[in-house]
Motif scaffolding. Structure first.
Motif, PDB file in Angstrom:
ATOM      1  N   GLU A  48      70.791  39.547  84.007  1.00 11.94           N
ATOM      2  CA  GLU A  48      69.803  39.259  85.028  1.00 11.94           C
ATOM      3  C   GLU A  48      69.976  40.287  86.128  1.00 11.94           C
ATOM      4  OE1 GLU A  48      68.267  35.531  87.749  1.00 11.94           O
ATOM      5  OE2 GLU A  48      70.292  35.480  86.961  1.00 11.94           O
ATOM      6  N   CYS A  49      68.899  40.974  86.447  1.00 13.40           N
ATOM      7  CA  CYS A  49      68.934  41.937  87.541  1.00 13.40           C
ATOM      8  C   CYS A  49      68.773  41.160  88.846  1.00 13.40           C
ATOM      9  CB  CYS A  49      67.816  42.959  87.391  1.00 13.40           C
ATOM     10  SG  CYS A  49      67.838  44.178  88.706  1.00 13.40           S
ATOM     11  N   LEU A  50      69.675  41.403  89.787  1.00 15.59           N
ATOM     12  CA  LEU A  50      69.658  40.695  91.068  1.00 15.59           C
ATOM     13  C   LEU A  50      69.108  41.552  92.193  1.00 15.59           C
ATOM     14  CD1 LEU A  50      73.212  39.103  90.744  1.00 15.59           C
ATOM     15  CD2 LEU A  50      71.004  38.111  90.073  1.00 15.59           C
ATOM     16  N   SER A  51      68.597  42.724  91.850  1.00 18.61           N
ATOM     17  CA  SER A  51      68.094  43.672  92.844  1.00 18.61           C
ATOM     18  C   SER A  51      66.572  43.646  92.884  1.00 18.61           C
ATOM     19  CB  SER A  51      68.573  45.081  92.495  1.00 18.61           C
ATOM     20  OG  SER A  51      67.936  46.030  93.306  1.00 18.61           O
ATOM     21  N   GLU A  52      66.011  43.752  94.085  1.00 22.45           N
ATOM     22  CA  GLU A  52      64.554  43.815  94.230  1.00 22.45           C
ATOM     23  C   GLU A  52      63.960  45.032  93.529  1.00 22.45           C
ATOM     24  OE1 GLU A  52      62.322  41.686  95.477  1.00 22.45           O
ATOM     25  OE2 GLU A  52      63.901  40.252  95.950  1.00 22.45           O
ATOM     26  N   LYS A  53      64.752  46.102  93.373  1.00 23.06           N
ATOM     27  CA  LYS A  53      64.186  47.324  92.785  1.00 23.06           C
ATOM     28  C   LYS A  53      63.786  47.155  91.325  1.00 23.06           C
ATOM     29  CE  LYS A  53      68.651  49.597  91.921  1.00 23.06           C
ATOM     30  NZ  LYS A  53      69.471  50.729  92.338  1.00 23.06           N
ATOM     31  N   CYS A  54      64.355  46.162  90.637  1.00 31.55           N
ATOM     32  CA  CYS A  54      63.974  45.965  89.239  1.00 31.55           C
ATOM     33  C   CYS A  54      63.288  44.626  89.001  1.00 31.55           C
ATOM     34  CB  CYS A  54      65.170  46.127  88.306  1.00 31.55           C
ATOM     35  SG  CYS A  54      66.539  45.043  88.674  1.00 31.55           S
ATOM     36  N   GLN A  98      77.390  47.044  89.924  1.00 26.72           N
ATOM     37  CA  GLN A  98      77.903  45.796  89.335  1.00 26.72           C
ATOM     38  C   GLN A  98      77.383  44.568  90.072  1.00 26.72           C
ATOM     39  OE1 GLN A  98      80.897  45.820  86.997  1.00 26.72           O
ATOM     40  NE2 GLN A  98      80.568  43.665  86.615  1.00 26.72           N
ATOM     41  N   ASP A  99      77.284  44.631  91.416  1.00 21.80           N
ATOM     42  CA  ASP A  99      76.828  43.462  92.168  1.00 21.80           C
ATOM     43  C   ASP A  99      75.318  43.259  92.110  1.00 21.80           C
ATOM     44  OD1 ASP A  99      76.138  45.620  93.771  1.00 21.80           O
ATOM     45  OD2 ASP A  99      76.873  44.720  95.622  1.00 21.80           O
ATOM     46  N   GLU A 100      74.591  44.173  91.439  1.00 24.91           N
ATOM     47  CA  GLU A 100      73.142  44.035  91.290  1.00 24.91           C
ATOM     48  C   GLU A 100      72.749  43.416  89.950  1.00 24.91           C
ATOM     49  OE1 GLU A 100      70.950  47.453  93.708  1.00 24.91           O
ATOM     50  OE2 GLU A 100      72.319  48.291  92.200  1.00 24.91           O
ATOM     51  N   ILE A 101      73.740  43.125  89.099  1.00 26.09           N
ATOM     52  CA  ILE A 101      73.445  42.516  87.803  1.00 26.09           C
ATOM     53  C   ILE A 101      74.382  41.337  87.550  1.00 26.09           C
ATOM     54  CG2 ILE A 101      72.476  44.593  86.744  1.00 26.09           C
ATOM     55  CD1 ILE A 101      75.118  45.048  85.342  1.00 26.09           C
ATOM     56  N   SER A 102      73.873  40.392  86.791  1.00 23.90           N
ATOM     57  CA  SER A 102      74.673  39.259  86.334  1.00 23.90           C
ATOM     58  C   SER A 102      74.627  39.292  84.807  1.00 23.90           C
ATOM     59  CB  SER A 102      74.095  37.944  86.858  1.00 23.90           C
ATOM     60  OG  SER A 102      74.783  36.857  86.299  1.00 23.90           O
ATOM     61  N   ILE A 103      75.730  39.685  84.194  1.00 20.82           N
ATOM     62  CA  ILE A 103      75.786  39.808  82.744  1.00 20.82           C
ATOM     63  C   ILE A 103      75.995  38.419  82.147  1.00 20.82           C
ATOM     64  CG2 ILE A 103      77.046  40.805  80.788  1.00 20.82           C
ATOM     65  CD1 ILE A 103      77.668  43.196  82.676  1.00 20.82           C
ATOM     66  N   LYS A 104      75.079  38.026  81.268  1.00 18.08           N
ATOM     67  CA  LYS A 104      75.121  36.711  80.626  1.00 18.08           C
ATOM     68  C   LYS A 104      75.863  36.755  79.297  1.00 18.08           C
ATOM     69  CE  LYS A 104      72.647  35.111  83.965  1.00 18.08           C
ATOM     70  NZ  LYS A 104      73.287  34.386  85.028  1.00 18.08           N
ATOM     71  N   GLY A 105      75.888  37.936  78.655  1.00 22.74           N
ATOM     72  CA  GLY A 105      76.587  38.059  77.386  1.00 22.74           C
ATOM     73  C   GLY A 105      76.420  39.445  76.800  1.00 22.74           C
ATOM     74  N   VAL A 106      77.296  39.762  75.852  1.00 17.60           N
ATOM     75  CA  VAL A 106      77.272  41.037  75.128  1.00 17.60           C
ATOM     76  C   VAL A 106      76.897  40.711  73.689  1.00 17.60           C
ATOM     77  CG1 VAL A 106      78.626  43.026  74.387  1.00 17.60           C
ATOM     78  CG2 VAL A 106      79.048  42.001  76.636  1.00 17.60           C
ATOM     79  N   VAL A 107      75.929  41.434  73.138  1.00 18.78           N
ATOM     80  CA  VAL A 107      75.487  41.183  71.763  1.00 18.78           C
ATOM     81  C   VAL A 107      76.625  41.460  70.802  1.00 18.78           C
ATOM     82  CG1 VAL A 107      73.922  41.934  69.930  1.00 18.78           C
ATOM     83  CG2 VAL A 107      73.060  41.621  72.275  1.00 18.78           C
ATOM     84  N   VAL A 108      76.849  40.499  69.895  1.00 19.13           N
ATOM     85  CA  VAL A 108      77.874  40.629  68.879  1.00 19.13           C
ATOM     86  C   VAL A 108      77.231  41.310  67.675  1.00 19.13           C
ATOM     87  CG1 VAL A 108      79.439  39.366  67.357  1.00 19.13           C
ATOM     88  CG2 VAL A 108      78.997  38.537  69.678  1.00 19.13           C
TER      89      VAL A 108
END
Length: 109
Positions: A48-54, A98-108
């Motif tokens: 999830e992008c947490l930045s207004e720019k995206c 790093q603080d502009e994204i929230s990583i939910k998971g890495v594709v296996v």
């Protein structure tokens, strides 16, 4: 994108949408995600992008499945779709810290 199945294991399942990751993934493909979030360049992540720019629209954040192409010396993530003709990504709005994204998971794989 949404997490469609949470498990007791450190994995989640999501269904892909859109064309930005073709030919790697097509719309409605089922993808398994590791909740262990230590992604490396070339990993595909759900984030999830947490930045207004995206943001698609002001204040509207959404989950995206894209590939980490690189992380620069400042820790800025370059995240792109595999289908550059149909991808809204850091080539369009710039790298993400790093603080502009929230990583939910890495594709296996």
């Amino acid at each position: 994108y949404q997490i469609v199945e949470k498990t007791l294991l450190p994995f989640d399942v999501t269904i892909t949408g859109g064309e930005s990751m073709q030919p790697t993934f097509f719309k409605n493909d089922t993808v398994t995600l590791s909740r262990i979030k230590n992604p490396l360049p070339n990993d595909v992540i759900l984030f999830e992008c947490l930045s207004e720019k995206c943001a698609a629209h002001e204040g509207e954040y959404y989950l995206t499945l894209h590939r980490i192409s690189s992380v620069d010396h400042n820790g800025c993530f370059h995240i792109v779709g595999d289908n550059q003709n149909s991808s809204w990504d850091t080539n369009d709005y710039g790298c993400l810290m790093q603080d502009e994204i929230s990583i939910k998971g890495v594709v296996v794989k």
